[in-house]
Design a protein around this motif. Structure first.
Motif, PDB file in Angstrom:
ATOM      1  N   MET A  94       0.817  -1.207   0.000  1.00  0.00           N
ATOM      2  CA  MET A  94       0.000   0.000   0.000  1.00  0.00           C
ATOM      3  C   MET A  94       0.853   1.260   0.000  1.00  0.00           C
ATOM      4  O   MET A  94       0.598   2.216  -0.733  1.00  0.00           O
ATOM      5  N   ILE A  95       1.884   1.265   0.858  1.00  0.00           N
ATOM      6  CA  ILE A  95       2.796   2.408   0.939  1.00  0.00           C
ATOM      7  C   ILE A  95       4.217   1.925   0.692  1.00  0.00           C
ATOM      8  O   ILE A  95       4.672   0.961   1.312  1.00  0.00           O
ATOM      9  N   GLN A  96       4.912   2.603  -0.221  1.00  0.00           N
ATOM     10  CA  GLN A  96       6.314   2.316  -0.468  1.00  0.00           C
ATOM     11  C   GLN A  96       7.093   3.619  -0.398  1.00  0.00           C
ATOM     12  O   GLN A  96       6.812   4.560  -1.145  1.00  0.00           O
ATOM     13  N   VAL A  97       8.047   3.670   0.503  1.00  0.00           N
ATOM     14  CA  VAL A  97       8.887   4.854   0.699  1.00  0.00           C
ATOM     15  C   VAL A  97      10.342   4.419   0.585  1.00  0.00           C
ATOM     16  O   VAL A  97      10.771   3.512   1.305  1.00  0.00           O
ATOM     17  N   HIS A  98      11.065   5.056  -0.331  1.00  0.00           N
ATOM     18  CA  HIS A  98      12.465   4.696  -0.560  1.00  0.00           C
ATOM     19  C   HIS A  98      13.351   5.935  -0.506  1.00  0.00           C
ATOM     20  O   HIS A  98      13.204   6.856  -1.309  1.00  0.00           O
ATOM     21  N   HIS A  99      14.249   5.961   0.484  1.00  0.00           N
ATOM     22  CA  HIS A  99      15.280   7.008   0.607  1.00  0.00           C
ATOM     23  C   HIS A  99      14.673   8.411   0.564  1.00  0.00           C
ATOM     24  O   HIS A  99      15.115   9.279  -0.194  1.00  0.00           O
ATOM     25  N   LEU A 100      13.672   8.615   1.395  1.00  0.00           N
ATOM     26  CA  LEU A 100      12.982   9.899   1.464  1.00  0.00           C
ATOM     27  C   LEU A 100      13.844  10.935   2.190  1.00  0.00           C
ATOM     28  O   LEU A 100      14.321  10.682   3.305  1.00  0.00           O
ATOM     29  N   HIS A 101      14.004  12.102   1.557  1.00  0.00           N
ATOM     30  CA  HIS A 101      14.725  13.228   2.159  1.00  0.00           C
ATOM     31  C   HIS A 101      13.855  14.472   2.059  1.00  0.00           C
ATOM     32  O   HIS A 101      13.254  14.747   1.017  1.00  0.00           O
ATOM     33  N   LYS A 102      13.801  15.237   3.160  1.00  0.00           N
ATOM     34  CA  LYS A 102      13.125  16.526   3.138  1.00  0.00           C
ATOM     35  C   LYS A 102      13.812  17.467   4.113  1.00  0.00           C
ATOM     36  O   LYS A 102      14.022  17.128   5.277  1.00  0.00           O
ATOM     37  N   ARG A 103      14.151  18.658   3.603  1.00  0.00           N
ATOM     38  CA  ARG A 103      14.843  19.661   4.406  1.00  0.00           C
ATOM     39  C   ARG A 103      14.056  20.965   4.372  1.00  0.00           C
ATOM     40  O   ARG A 103      13.462  21.334   3.346  1.00  0.00           O
ATOM     41  N   ALA A 146      14.853  24.928   5.051  1.00  0.00           N
ATOM     42  CA  ALA A 146      15.957  25.862   5.287  1.00  0.00           C
ATOM     43  C   ALA A 146      17.208  25.050   5.623  1.00  0.00           C
ATOM     44  O   ALA A 146      17.650  24.245   4.829  1.00  0.00           O
ATOM     45  N   ARG A 147      17.747  25.211   6.830  1.00  0.00           N
ATOM     46  CA  ARG A 147      18.959  24.475   7.207  1.00  0.00           C
ATOM     47  C   ARG A 147      18.667  23.249   8.058  1.00  0.00           C
ATOM     48  O   ARG A 147      19.585  22.546   8.485  1.00  0.00           O
ATOM     49  N   LYS A 148      17.413  22.999   8.308  1.00  0.00           N
ATOM     50  CA  LYS A 148      17.048  21.876   9.183  1.00  0.00           C
ATOM     51  C   LYS A 148      16.610  20.667   8.360  1.00  0.00           C
ATOM     52  O   LYS A 148      15.739  20.770   7.501  1.00  0.00           O
ATOM     53  N   VAL A 149      17.219  19.529   8.628  1.00  0.00           N
ATOM     54  CA  VAL A 149      16.813  18.272   7.994  1.00  0.00           C
ATOM     55  C   VAL A 149      15.617  17.723   8.758  1.00  0.00           C
ATOM     56  O   VAL A 149      15.695  17.466   9.964  1.00  0.00           O
ATOM     57  N   ALA A 150      14.478  17.567   8.067  1.00  0.00           N
ATOM     58  CA  ALA A 150      13.268  17.045   8.710  1.00  0.00           C
ATOM     59  C   ALA A 150      13.196  15.527   8.607  1.00  0.00           C
ATOM     60  O   ALA A 150      12.833  14.849   9.567  1.00  0.00           O
ATOM     61  N   VAL A 151      13.518  14.993   7.425  1.00  0.00           N
ATOM     62  CA  VAL A 151      13.513  13.547   7.200  1.00  0.00           C
ATOM     63  C   VAL A 151      14.752  13.208   6.386  1.00  0.00           C
ATOM     64  O   VAL A 151      15.030  13.855   5.369  1.00  0.00           O
ATOM     65  N   GLU A 152      15.474  12.191   6.827  1.00  0.00           N
ATOM     66  CA  GLU A 152      16.736  11.863   6.174  1.00  0.00           C
ATOM     67  C   GLU A 152      16.822  10.371   5.866  1.00  0.00           C
ATOM     68  O   GLU A 152      16.902   9.538   6.766  1.00  0.00           O
ATOM     69  N   ASP A 153      16.779  10.045   4.590  1.00  0.00           N
ATOM     70  CA  ASP A 153      16.995   8.681   4.109  1.00  0.00           C
ATOM     71  C   ASP A 153      16.062   7.666   4.772  1.00  0.00           C
ATOM     72  O   ASP A 153      16.480   6.613   5.226  1.00  0.00           O
ATOM     73  N   VAL A 154      14.771   7.997   4.804  1.00  0.00           N
ATOM     74  CA  VAL A 154      13.775   7.109   5.409  1.00  0.00           C
ATOM     75  C   VAL A 154      13.211   6.164   4.348  1.00  0.00           C
ATOM     76  O   VAL A 154      12.799   6.603   3.275  1.00  0.00           O
ATOM     77  N   SER A 155      13.192   4.884   4.662  1.00  0.00           N
ATOM     78  CA  SER A 155      12.633   3.871   3.763  1.00  0.00           C
ATOM     79  C   SER A 155      11.777   2.898   4.566  1.00  0.00           C
ATOM     80  O   SER A 155      12.169   2.475   5.653  1.00  0.00           O
ATOM     81  N   PHE A 156      10.602   2.570   4.032  1.00  0.00           N
ATOM     82  CA  PHE A 156       9.758   1.534   4.635  1.00  0.00           C
ATOM     83  C   PHE A 156       8.660   1.159   3.652  1.00  0.00           C
ATOM     84  O   PHE A 156       8.357   1.897   2.717  1.00  0.00           O
ATOM     85  N   PRO A 190       8.861  15.922  -1.547  1.00  0.00           N
ATOM     86  CA  PRO A 190      10.178  15.655  -0.963  1.00  0.00           C
ATOM     87  C   PRO A 190      11.305  16.233  -1.816  1.00  0.00           C
ATOM     88  O   PRO A 190      11.117  16.488  -3.011  1.00  0.00           O
ATOM     89  N   ASP A 191      12.457  16.419  -1.209  1.00  0.00           N
ATOM     90  CA  ASP A 191      13.633  16.874  -1.958  1.00  0.00           C
ATOM     91  C   ASP A 191      14.179  15.753  -2.832  1.00  0.00           C
ATOM     92  O   ASP A 191      14.661  15.994  -3.938  1.00  0.00           O
ATOM     93  N   SER A 192      14.114  14.529  -2.322  1.00  0.00           N
ATOM     94  CA  SER A 192      14.541  13.372  -3.111  1.00  0.00           C
ATOM     95  C   SER A 192      13.927  12.122  -2.508  1.00  0.00           C
ATOM     96  O   SER A 192      13.387  12.139  -1.401  1.00  0.00           O
ATOM     97  N   GLY A 193      14.011  11.044  -3.268  1.00  0.00           N
ATOM     98  CA  GLY A 193      13.425   9.786  -2.827  1.00  0.00           C
ATOM     99  C   GLY A 193      12.197   9.439  -3.647  1.00  0.00           C
ATOM    100  O   GLY A 193      11.668  10.266  -4.401  1.00  0.00           O
ATOM    101  N   ALA A 194      11.739   8.202  -3.505  1.00  0.00           N
ATOM    102  CA  ALA A 194      10.572   7.708  -4.235  1.00  0.00           C
ATOM    103  C   ALA A 194       9.489   7.312  -3.250  1.00  0.00           C
ATOM    104  O   ALA A 194       9.757   6.611  -2.272  1.00  0.00           O
ATOM    105  N   VAL A 195       8.263   7.774  -3.522  1.00  0.00           N
ATOM    106  CA  VAL A 195       7.125   7.469  -2.647  1.00  0.00           C
ATOM    107  C   VAL A 195       5.924   7.125  -3.511  1.00  0.00           C
ATOM    108  O   VAL A 195       5.574   7.884  -4.422  1.00  0.00           O
ATOM    109  N   THR A 196       5.303   6.005  -3.236  1.00  0.00           N
ATOM    110  CA  THR A 196       4.024   5.680  -3.868  1.00  0.00           C
ATOM    111  C   THR A 196       3.052   5.204  -2.788  1.00  0.00           C
ATOM    112  O   THR A 196       3.444   4.542  -1.830  1.00  0.00           O
TER     113      THR A 196
END
Length: 305
Positions: A1-10, A12-22, A53-59
């Motif tokens: 149902m959910i596929q998250v691969h190497h999700l990144h989101k920043r 300004a200067r704060k990293v909110a999500v870094e390389d999250v996969s599940f 997201p800044d990068s990564g794949a999400v479906t």
């Protein structure tokens, strides 16, 4: 149902999500845990299509949330404990009727769902009441019905029992279990109420400082990071001695003793019952809230730098 691969989101200067996969299979209920600012809300906003997201794949259900948003949101339901989807001055029933038109739910299906949810959530006494006059527990039950009227495949629950009393919490948990079992709705649950997690989720994901630090069965989290399990024993009479190899005596009051141990319970039970005749024996698991607190306060899931 959910596929998250190497999700990144920043931001300004704060990293909110870094390389999250599940990945989350259809029909699963997953608890998504973490302290405030850990990255839970950012993840949810990406999954709902509110953030890119800044990068990564999400479906989600085969769709990219922020690219196919109209199709995507038609298949979602969401309940946020601090907000409502109901119209403040309208009776609950009229809010639900408006949502029926927004989601283009056929009249017959709407009537069927409304009747079913009214029974499960006991909405009848306040269907004619404006949202502004509802108690918190009533509003949460109405919001749950609103989120599921259009038969979504996926339900996001954010603090669904915040501020509710014990009876209201259990009614909502029973409803979530029912729609998951009967309709196969996938549920992603974010909460600080560990009772919600224990009652609803077998799998938990833990995030902190933007990184996914644990993804697995709740029982595994307890086994790895929880405190001791406890063996509560009532002997027929006070035993001549209380010490048992591999167990720690936590409390003693005549024939009643409480032991601490780790690992499987079969061997400790065998050793205790060999000590003297037993009237009653109970295994108590570590408190999950204490486990989560120990993890956060002690940084137990963080890998050394």
């Amino acid at each position: 149902m959910i596929q998250v691969h190497h999700l990144h989101k920043r931001f300004a200067r704060k990293v909110a999500v870094e390389d999250v996969s599940f990945t989350i299979p259809r029909g699963e209920i997953v608890g998504y845990l973490g302290p405030n600012g850990a990255g839970k809300s950012t993840t949810i906003k990406v999954l709902t299509g509110l953030l890119v997201p800044d990068s990564g794949a999400v479906t989600v259900g085969g769709l990219v949330p922020w690219k196919q948003r109209r199709q995507h949101v038609a298949r979602l339901g969401a309940v946020f404990g601090q907000r409502t989807t109901l119209w403040w001055d309208l009776p609950v029933q009229e809010s639900l009727a408006l949502l029926r038109h927004i989601y283009r739910v056929p009249a017959g299906r709407f009537a069927e769902n409304l009747a079913h949810f009214t029974e499960l959530l006991e909405l009848g006494p306040f269907l004619g009441t404006p949202a502004r006059s509802l108690s918190l527990g009533q509003r949460m039950r109405a919001d749950l019905a609103a989120a599921l009227l259009h038969d979504p495949e996926l339900l996001f629950l954010d603090e669904p029992t915040v501020g509710l009393d014990v009876v209201a919490k259990e009614r909502i948990r029973e409803f979530v279990r029912a729609v998951n079992a009967e309709r196969g709705v996938t549920v992603l649950l974010t909460t600080h109420d560990l009772g919600d997690v224990e009652r609803l989720s077998r799998r938990v994901m833990m995030i902190d400082v933007g990184r996914l630090l644990f993804d697995g069965p709740l029982a595994q989290l307890q086994a790895q990071y929880g405190g001791e399990r406890e063996l509560w024993v009532e002997f027929e009479q006070t035993p001549a001695r209380s010490d048992v190899a591999g167990l720690r005596v936590l409390a003693s009051c005549g024939p009643r003793l409480r032991y601490g141990f780790r690992g499987p319970a079969a061997e400790p039970i065998a050793r205790v019952t060999a000590l003297a005749p037993v009237r009653d024996i109970t295994v108590r698991e570590p408190d999950i809230e204490a486990t989560i607190r120990r993890i956060y306060e002690g940084g137990l899931l963080h890998t050394p730098s």
